[in-house]
Write a protein that holds these residues in place. Sequence first.
Motif, PDB file in Angstrom:
ATOM      1  N   GLY A   1      21.581  17.211 -27.252  1.00 57.17           N
ATOM      2  CA  GLY A   1      21.484  15.767 -27.435  1.00 57.17           C
ATOM      3  C   GLY A   1      20.937  15.014 -26.244  1.00 57.17           C
ATOM      4  N   LYS A   2      20.331  15.710 -25.305  1.00 54.37           N
ATOM      5  CA  LYS A   2      19.797  15.059 -24.108  1.00 54.37           C
ATOM      6  C   LYS A   2      18.370  14.582 -24.389  1.00 54.37           C
ATOM      7  N   LYS A   3      18.230  13.273 -24.482  1.00 56.12           N
ATOM      8  CA  LYS A   3      16.944  12.704 -24.872  1.00 56.12           C
ATOM      9  C   LYS A   3      15.848  13.011 -23.859  1.00 56.12           C
ATOM     10  N   GLU A   4      16.191  12.997 -22.552  1.00 57.80           N
ATOM     11  CA  GLU A   4      15.167  13.259 -21.539  1.00 57.80           C
ATOM     12  C   GLU A   4      14.634  14.688 -21.649  1.00 57.80           C
ATOM     13  N   LYS A   5      15.510  15.626 -22.049  1.00 59.17           N
ATOM     14  CA  LYS A   5      15.069  17.006 -22.249  1.00 59.17           C
ATOM     15  C   LYS A   5      14.140  17.095 -23.457  1.00 59.17           C
ATOM     16  N   PHE A   6      14.478  16.340 -24.502  1.00 58.24           N
ATOM     17  CA  PHE A   6      13.631  16.355 -25.696  1.00 58.24           C
ATOM     18  C   PHE A   6      12.252  15.796 -25.379  1.00 58.24           C
ATOM     19  N   GLU A   7      12.213  14.724 -24.602  1.00 54.07           N
ATOM     20  CA  GLU A   7      10.925  14.115 -24.261  1.00 54.07           C
ATOM     21  C   GLU A   7      10.072  15.070 -23.429  1.00 54.07           C
ATOM     22  N   LYS A   8      10.713  15.790 -22.509  1.00 55.52           N
ATOM     23  CA  LYS A   8       9.980  16.787 -21.725  1.00 55.52           C
ATOM     24  C   LYS A   8       9.511  17.937 -22.612  1.00 55.52           C
ATOM     25  N   LEU A   9      10.358  18.315 -23.575  1.00 56.48           N
ATOM     26  CA  LEU A   9       9.988  19.364 -24.530  1.00 56.48           C
ATOM     27  C   LEU A   9       8.763  18.946 -25.332  1.00 56.48           C
ATOM     28  N   GLU A  10       8.773  17.718 -25.827  1.00 55.87           N
ATOM     29  CA  GLU A  10       7.647  17.206 -26.607  1.00 55.87           C
ATOM     30  C   GLU A  10       6.356  17.252 -25.802  1.00 55.87           C
ATOM     31  N   SER A  11       6.463  16.925 -24.523  1.00 59.72           N
ATOM     32  CA  SER A  11       5.280  16.938 -23.663  1.00 59.72           C
ATOM     33  C   SER A  11       4.810  18.357 -23.378  1.00 59.72           C
ATOM     34  N   LEU A  12       5.749  19.236 -23.003  1.00 60.11           N
ATOM     35  CA  LEU A  12       5.384  20.593 -22.601  1.00 60.11           C
ATOM     36  C   LEU A  12       4.828  21.405 -23.762  1.00 60.11           C
ATOM     37  N   ARG A  13       5.400  21.251 -24.944  1.00 55.59           N
ATOM     38  CA  ARG A  13       4.975  22.092 -26.072  1.00 55.59           C
ATOM     39  C   ARG A  13       3.543  21.791 -26.511  1.00 55.59           C
ATOM     40  N   LYS A  14       3.040  20.620 -26.141  1.00 54.65           N
ATOM     41  CA  LYS A  14       1.669  20.261 -26.499  1.00 54.65           C
ATOM     42  C   LYS A  14       0.661  20.699 -25.443  1.00 54.65           C
TER      43      LYS A  14
END
Length: 375
Positions: A120-133
């Motif tokens: 549930g860590k939003k900052e981790k999700f945002e980094k994930l969204e960036s890195l996976r692309k």
Amino acid sequence: MRKRFTGFNNGGNMLNINEPKINEVVQNIHEAMVRKSKRGGKSSEEIITESRIFSIICSDFDLGPAKVAGLMNSEYGYDMTSDEVIQIFRSRKMANPNERKELFKWADNVARLFKGAMLGKKEKFEKLESLRKEPALKSGKKHDSQDRIAAIMIYERYPEIDIFDDRNSLYLLGNTVAKYFFYDMVDAVRDVYFFNQDDDENKPEQSEKKNKLSYEQAIRRVEQLEGTLERTNTMLQDLQDEFEEQLEAGKIKELADFFAMLNSEKYGCILDELLVVRKGVDALRKSNYELPIEINGLLIMVKKLVQFVRDSHIEPMMKIDSIREVSATDIEFCNYEGSPFDSDKTKRVKVISPGWIYKDKDLQISRPKVKEVRS
């Protein structure tokens, strides 16, 4: 069947699948896998073998072909050689060990961020969204298998989420379907935690009113469905492209198999002999030796055969009779005759057979043969 690797450092804690939101994410991921399994059709043994190799490398990014083959044999019951692993590396465009390590490090970072997002860590999700692309390779190129490897890495690092045996189902998916399954995994986290939505839509009381959508929520739902439809259409096009690539790969394999047979011991290593004959004839001509007219027809045939091999983009990997300094790592790609290697030392070897490669696709046809030169 291979036992799950448990040697990873998962950052201190396993994911608690009994926690409601994490469990909901896992349920949504499983539903996505069920959908993808239906679309995936029949899976080839080649895809399963690739996936298992990827899973093994997830535990050690520095593994070379020989060690991968050994682990495939001991953990999955294969009878693989390092040559076969090399061929798979080449076909998946990861023969370069440095690039292969970059690829799996990228997937490892994706997996760690995915865990944070599941918590549930939003900052981790945002980094994930960036890195996976981003491209996995430092060269700036997005690797064909990177999303597939990322999905496998997540299951290897956090096996506790695999309550539905989806990991084995993932092994059946090729690059394209696995890529879209990975997208679904990210979507599952986003949907449960309402990431990427306005703060006022994250309120629990609004999320519970599933049957009472506001106008804005209905519009957003329609947009989500349109996005899903667009992704499905893109996936179908990607599958068509992948199918055409597989057909082309099949033709290339047939060509490689033909030349491999020509250079087999059964047929007298014809490719090697062509080089030997051509080299011998050139040496005689340089010494002004007049060749008997009776063998002109034979020489013309040899010349035409050499031209045929060249036109087919089949080239020798090494220069025959050359002397080389090699390490134990270099020998993994050759048939070596000589004394055992010390891990940190090199040896001088003579090239007995050059080895052959289909240059256009970097596909090895036969291995070089080298023999230790004793001083």
